[in-house]
Write a protein that holds these residues in place. Structure first.
Motif, PDB file in Angstrom:
ATOM      1  N   ASN A  17       0.824  -1.209   0.000  1.00 49.07           N
ATOM      2  CA  ASN A  17       0.000   0.000   0.000  1.00 49.07           C
ATOM      3  C   ASN A  17       0.857   1.257   0.000  1.00 49.07           C
ATOM      4  O   ASN A  17       0.528   2.251  -0.664  1.00 49.07           O
ATOM      5  CB  ASN A  17      -0.935  -0.002   1.211  1.00 49.07           C
ATOM      6  CG  ASN A  17      -2.078  -0.984   1.065  1.00 49.07           C
ATOM      7  OD1 ASN A  17      -2.555  -1.231  -0.042  1.00 49.07           O
ATOM      8  ND2 ASN A  17      -2.513  -1.581   2.164  1.00 49.07           N
ATOM      9  N   GLN A  18       1.952   1.230   0.750  1.00 51.96           N
ATOM     10  CA  GLN A  18       2.865   2.378   0.753  1.00 51.96           C
ATOM     11  C   GLN A  18       3.461   2.594  -0.632  1.00 51.96           C
ATOM     12  O   GLN A  18       3.608   3.734  -1.091  1.00 51.96           O
ATOM     13  CB  GLN A  18       3.972   2.150   1.783  1.00 51.96           C
ATOM     14  CG  GLN A  18       3.505   2.183   3.230  1.00 51.96           C
ATOM     15  CD  GLN A  18       4.593   1.764   4.200  1.00 51.96           C
ATOM     16  OE1 GLN A  18       5.770   1.715   3.859  1.00 51.96           O
ATOM     17  NE2 GLN A  18       4.198   1.439   5.421  1.00 51.96           N
ATOM     18  N   MET A  19       3.802   1.500  -1.274  1.00 52.51           N
ATOM     19  CA  MET A  19       4.336   1.576  -2.632  1.00 52.51           C
ATOM     20  C   MET A  19       3.288   2.152  -3.579  1.00 52.51           C
ATOM     21  O   MET A  19       3.605   2.990  -4.445  1.00 52.51           O
ATOM     22  CB  MET A  19       4.756   0.176  -3.084  1.00 52.51           C
ATOM     23  CG  MET A  19       5.482   0.120  -4.407  1.00 52.51           C
ATOM     24  SD  MET A  19       6.024  -1.582  -4.795  1.00 52.51           S
ATOM     25  CE  MET A  19       6.711  -1.336  -6.439  1.00 52.51           C
ATOM     26  N   GLY A  20       2.033   1.727  -3.415  1.00 47.56           N
ATOM     27  CA  GLY A  20       0.955   2.242  -4.259  1.00 47.56           C
ATOM     28  C   GLY A  20       0.761   3.739  -4.087  1.00 47.56           C
ATOM     29  O   GLY A  20       0.583   4.472  -5.067  1.00 47.56           O
ATOM     30  N   ASP A  21       0.803   4.207  -2.838  1.00 45.52           N
ATOM     31  CA  ASP A  21       0.656   5.646  -2.572  1.00 45.52           C
ATOM     32  C   ASP A  21       1.807   6.433  -3.201  1.00 45.52           C
ATOM     33  O   ASP A  21       1.601   7.514  -3.772  1.00 45.52           O
ATOM     34  CB  ASP A  21       0.614   5.906  -1.061  1.00 45.52           C
ATOM     35  CG  ASP A  21      -0.669   5.394  -0.410  1.00 45.52           C
ATOM     36  OD1 ASP A  21      -1.661   5.186  -1.136  1.00 45.52           O
ATOM     37  OD2 ASP A  21      -0.668   5.195   0.817  1.00 45.52           O
ATOM     38  N   SER A  24       1.319   6.661  -6.948  1.00 44.43           N
ATOM     39  CA  SER A  24       0.269   7.621  -7.282  1.00 44.43           C
ATOM     40  C   SER A  24       0.804   9.053  -7.252  1.00 44.43           C
ATOM     41  O   SER A  24       0.520   9.858  -8.148  1.00 44.43           O
ATOM     42  CB  SER A  24      -0.901   7.482  -6.301  1.00 44.43           C
ATOM     43  OG  SER A  24      -1.921   8.422  -6.596  1.00 44.43           O
ATOM     44  N   GLN A  25       1.599   9.358  -6.232  1.00 41.79           N
ATOM     45  CA  GLN A  25       2.215  10.681  -6.154  1.00 41.79           C
ATOM     46  C   GLN A  25       3.185  10.901  -7.310  1.00 41.79           C
ATOM     47  O   GLN A  25       3.294  11.999  -7.857  1.00 41.79           O
ATOM     48  CB  GLN A  25       2.959  10.827  -4.815  1.00 41.79           C
ATOM     49  CG  GLN A  25       2.055  10.916  -3.611  1.00 41.79           C
ATOM     50  CD  GLN A  25       1.170  12.161  -3.634  1.00 41.79           C
ATOM     51  OE1 GLN A  25       1.614  13.242  -4.017  1.00 41.79           O
ATOM     52  NE2 GLN A  25      -0.085  11.995  -3.252  1.00 41.79           N
ATOM     53  N   GLN A  26       3.858   9.845  -7.696  1.00 47.31           N
ATOM     54  CA  GLN A  26       4.813   9.925  -8.806  1.00 47.31           C
ATOM     55  C   GLN A  26       4.095  10.304 -10.103  1.00 47.31           C
ATOM     56  O   GLN A  26       4.603  11.122 -10.885  1.00 47.31           O
ATOM     57  CB  GLN A  26       5.523   8.581  -8.944  1.00 47.31           C
ATOM     58  CG  GLN A  26       6.798   8.612  -9.750  1.00 47.31           C
ATOM     59  CD  GLN A  26       7.495   7.262  -9.766  1.00 47.31           C
ATOM     60  OE1 GLN A  26       6.934   6.249  -9.337  1.00 47.31           O
ATOM     61  NE2 GLN A  26       8.706   7.222 -10.271  1.00 47.31           N
ATOM     62  N   ILE A  27       2.925   9.713 -10.326  1.00 48.85           N
ATOM     63  CA  ILE A  27       2.146  10.038 -11.532  1.00 48.85           C
ATOM     64  C   ILE A  27       1.766  11.512 -11.527  1.00 48.85           C
ATOM     65  O   ILE A  27       1.929  12.226 -12.529  1.00 48.85           O
ATOM     66  CB  ILE A  27       0.869   9.178 -11.600  1.00 48.85           C
ATOM     67  CG1 ILE A  27       1.217   7.699 -11.731  1.00 48.85           C
ATOM     68  CG2 ILE A  27      -0.006   9.610 -12.786  1.00 48.85           C
ATOM     69  CD1 ILE A  27       0.028   6.778 -11.521  1.00 48.85           C
ATOM     70  N   MET A 130      -8.522   6.012 -10.522  1.00 45.78           N
ATOM     71  CA  MET A 130      -8.627   4.599 -10.873  1.00 45.78           C
ATOM     72  C   MET A 130      -7.639   3.766 -10.053  1.00 45.78           C
ATOM     73  O   MET A 130      -7.982   2.682  -9.541  1.00 45.78           O
ATOM     74  CB  MET A 130      -8.339   4.459 -12.369  1.00 45.78           C
ATOM     75  CG  MET A 130      -8.611   3.092 -12.972  1.00 45.78           C
ATOM     76  SD  MET A 130      -8.268   3.179 -14.770  1.00 45.78           S
ATOM     77  CE  MET A 130      -8.275   1.426 -15.169  1.00 45.78           C
ATOM     78  N   LEU A 131      -6.417   4.266  -9.891  1.00 43.98           N
ATOM     79  CA  LEU A 131      -5.413   3.566  -9.100  1.00 43.98           C
ATOM     80  C   LEU A 131      -5.818   3.517  -7.628  1.00 43.98           C
ATOM     81  O   LEU A 131      -5.681   2.468  -6.969  1.00 43.98           O
ATOM     82  CB  LEU A 131      -4.054   4.254  -9.245  1.00 43.98           C
ATOM     83  CG  LEU A 131      -2.906   3.688  -8.404  1.00 43.98           C
ATOM     84  CD1 LEU A 131      -2.688   2.205  -8.711  1.00 43.98           C
ATOM     85  CD2 LEU A 131      -1.621   4.478  -8.640  1.00 43.98           C
ATOM     86  N   LYS A 132      -6.335   4.625  -7.123  1.00 42.15           N
ATOM     87  CA  LYS A 132      -6.788   4.667  -5.729  1.00 42.15           C
ATOM     88  C   LYS A 132      -7.861   3.610  -5.476  1.00 42.15           C
ATOM     89  O   LYS A 132      -7.833   2.892  -4.463  1.00 42.15           O
ATOM     90  CB  LYS A 132      -7.328   6.057  -5.402  1.00 42.15           C
ATOM     91  CG  LYS A 132      -7.838   6.204  -3.976  1.00 42.15           C
ATOM     92  CD  LYS A 132      -8.359   7.611  -3.719  1.00 42.15           C
ATOM     93  CE  LYS A 132      -8.906   7.743  -2.306  1.00 42.15           C
ATOM     94  NZ  LYS A 132      -9.427   9.122  -2.057  1.00 42.15           N
ATOM     95  N   GLU A 133      -8.789   3.488  -6.403  1.00 39.31           N
ATOM     96  CA  GLU A 133      -9.875   2.523  -6.250  1.00 39.31           C
ATOM     97  C   GLU A 133      -9.353   1.090  -6.383  1.00 39.31           C
ATOM     98  O   GLU A 133      -9.831   0.180  -5.697  1.00 39.31           O
ATOM     99  CB  GLU A 133     -10.968   2.801  -7.284  1.00 39.31           C
ATOM    100  CG  GLU A 133     -11.695   4.115  -7.030  1.00 39.31           C
ATOM    101  CD  GLU A 133     -12.713   4.445  -8.108  1.00 39.31           C
ATOM    102  OE1 GLU A 133     -12.793   3.686  -9.100  1.00 39.31           O
ATOM    103  OE2 GLU A 133     -13.424   5.461  -7.958  1.00 39.31           O
ATOM    104  N   ALA A 134      -8.359   0.881  -7.257  1.00 36.30           N
ATOM    105  CA  ALA A 134      -7.776  -0.452  -7.403  1.00 36.30           C
ATOM    106  C   ALA A 134      -7.068  -0.865  -6.122  1.00 36.30           C
ATOM    107  O   ALA A 134      -7.190  -2.016  -5.669  1.00 36.30           O
ATOM    108  CB  ALA A 134      -6.801  -0.469  -8.577  1.00 36.30           C
ATOM    109  N   LEU A 135      -6.332   0.056  -5.508  1.00 38.05           N
ATOM    110  CA  LEU A 135      -5.647  -0.252  -4.257  1.00 38.05           C
ATOM    111  C   LEU A 135      -6.649  -0.520  -3.140  1.00 38.05           C
ATOM    112  O   LEU A 135      -6.408  -1.372  -2.267  1.00 38.05           O
ATOM    113  CB  LEU A 135      -4.715   0.899  -3.872  1.00 38.05           C
ATOM    114  CG  LEU A 135      -3.528   1.134  -4.810  1.00 38.05           C
ATOM    115  CD1 LEU A 135      -2.785   2.406  -4.428  1.00 38.05           C
ATOM    116  CD2 LEU A 135      -2.578  -0.065  -4.787  1.00 38.05           C
ATOM    117  N   ALA A 136      -7.789   0.167  -3.179  1.00 35.85           N
ATOM    118  CA  ALA A 136      -8.831  -0.053  -2.165  1.00 35.85           C
ATOM    119  C   ALA A 136      -9.416  -1.457  -2.274  1.00 35.85           C
ATOM    120  O   ALA A 136      -9.832  -2.041  -1.267  1.00 35.85           O
ATOM    121  CB  ALA A 136      -9.932   0.993  -2.310  1.00 35.85           C
TER     122      ALA A 136
END
Length: 225
Positions: A17-21, A24-27, A130-136
Motif C-alpha cells: 500500500n505504501q508503494m501504491g501511494d 500515485s504521487q509519482q504520476i 482509478m489507481l486509488k480505487e484499485a488499491l482499495a
C-alpha cells in the motif's frame, strides 16, 4: 492461515500500500512537471524512481522469505503471489511516470498547447482515481469493485483516442508544432499504459480470491506493454 503467517502477510500488504501511494504521487508529480515545463522537478522525480524500484525488491525478498519459512497452503500461497504480481505492476507504473518526467526533460518549451495540456491533466486525475480505487480493492476484497475499476479503462482508452485525434489535427494545421505534438502523444500513451497496468491490479485480486486468471477488459490491445 496461522497467526505468524497472518501477521507477516499484513506487513506485506502494508508495504504494498505504501508503494501504491508513492506511485500515485509519482504520476501526479510527473504530469505536473510536464505541464509546468519544470525540468528541475522532472529530474528529481527520475532520481526518486530508484526508491520505488527498491521497494519492489524489498517486498519480493519479504514475500519469498515468507513462503520459504511458512510453507503456505494454496490460498495463502495465492495471497503472496498476488502481492508479488501486483507490486511488479506498480513498479511498471512508476517506470511509465518516470517516462513522462524524462519527456519533460527532453522536450523544448516552444509550441506548447494549453488545451492539450489541460486534457492530459484531466486524464491524469482519472488515472490516479482509478489507481486509488484499485488499491482499495486490495483492502475491501470486493470483486464487484474490481470489475468496476477495470471497466474505467475503456474511458481512459477513449480519452487517449480523442487526444490523439486532437494532436493529429493540431499538427496538420501547423506542422511547426510537430515536435510538441509528438511529445504530447508520448505522454498520453504512457498514461494510457498506466491504465492497462491498473486493470492488471484488478485482475490479480480476482485471481487472489477465485484462483481464476481473467481478462477484465477485453478491449485492451496491448495488456503486456
Amino acid at each position: 492461515m496461522n497467526n505468524l503467517f497472518s501477521i507477516e502477510l499484513k506487513k506485506l500488504y502494508s508495504v504494498f500500500n505504501q508503494m501504491g501511494d508513492a506511485v500515485s504521487q509519482q504520476i501526479e508529480q510527473a504530469t505536473e512537471s510536464y505541464i509546468n515545463h519544470d525540468k528541475v522537478a522532472a529530474q528529481a522525480l527520475v532520481q526518486q524512481d530508484n526508491s520505488i524500484n527498491g521497494n519492489e525488491v524489498d517486498l519480493e525478498k519479504q514475500a519469498l522469505t515468507l513462503m520459504t519459512l511458512q510453507q503456505p497452503v494454496a490460498d495463502d500461497f495465492r495471497n503472496v503471489i498476488t502481492i508479488l504480481k501486483a507490486s511488479s505492476d506498480l513498479e511498471h507504473i512508476g517506470d511509465h511516470a518516470t517516462g513522462i518526467a524524462l519527456e519533460t526533460i527532453r522536450v523544448k518549451g516552444s509550441h506548447r498547447n494549453q488545451a492539450l495540456e489541460a486534457k492530459i491533466e484531466t486524464l491524469t486525475k482519472t488515472i490516479r482515481l482509478m489507481l486509488k480505487e484499485a488499491l482499495a480493492v486490495f483492502q475491501s476484497i470486493d470483486m464487484k469493485q474490481a470489475h468496476a475499476v477495470a471497466s474505467q479503462d475503456q474511458d481512459v482508452d477513449a480519452t487517449f483516442d480523442k487526444i490523439r485525434r486532437d494532436i493529429t489535427k493540431t499538427i496538420e494545421a501547423d506542422p511547426a508544432v510537430a515536435e510538441a505534438g509528438a511529445s504530447y502523444l508520448m505522454v498520453t500513451k504512457l498514461l494510457e499504459r498506466i491504465g492497462d497496468r491498473i486493470v492488471n491490479l484488478a485482475e490479480e485480486m480476482v485471481y487472489n480470491q477465485t484462483g481464476d486468471i481473467v481478462e477484465l477488459n477485453q478491449g485492451r490491445l496491448h495488456p503486456n506493454e
